[in-house]
Design an enzyme around this catalytic site. Structure first.
Site: not given
Ligand code: DQA
Length: 146
Positions: A10-11, A18, A23, A74, A77, A80, A87, A98, A100-102, A107, A111
């Protein structure tokens, strides 16, 4: 060629616009193109999928079984919150990295928890789009038994 699915949640379709201070300004299309090119260079055939829906992510993980050799996820959210995604990864028995950009550990406390980390080979976070490239290299090494 060995297939790898890169699944973004998502997002992440909004990458580039964004919260660029968190990011960056690279778009998802740019990330995916760089991953396809890097994959080709190291002998991996990269497929990319993004969805804002948890169930869609579960379906994509199921569909990867028997088709792909590994997953890069990735989950945004859902990382978390989603036991269902954890599963799904455990169920298909595919190696998963896994991403994550950040740096999620630097944070907010909510997270710091990742359900996916329990079933992933490992977690790469904090390196921006380069993290996906690092994940491809990690999967390549894993699949070669390195
Ligand atoms: C994220 C980190 C997550 O906490 C956040 O909800 C995202 C992006 C990252 O790529 O840093 O949507 O997965």
């Amino acid at each position: 060629m060995t297939g790898i699915l890169i699944l973004n949640g998502p997002n992440l379709n909004l990458l580039g616009t964004r919260q660029p201070e968190v990011y960056g300004t690279t778009t998802l299309a740019m990330v995916e193109e760089a991953c396809r090119a890097h994959g080709e260079a190291i002998g991996l055939s990269v497929s990319c999928l993004q969805t804002n829906h948890e169930g869609g992510m579960v379906d994509a993980i199921h569909a990867a079984r028997g088709v792909q050799a590994g997953l890069i996820i990735n989950a945004g959210a859902y990382t978390h919150t989603s036991i269902a995604l954890m599963d799904a990864v455990a169920s298909v028995e595919l190696p998963a990295v896994e991403v994550h950009l950040s740096n999620i550990h630097a944070r907010e406390p909510f997270r710091h928890v990742s359900y996916l980390a329990r079933v992933a080979l490992g977690q790469i976070c904090g390196f921006g789009p380069q993290g996906y490239i690092m994940a491809l290299d990690a999967l390549k090494g894993h699949l070669e038994g390195a």
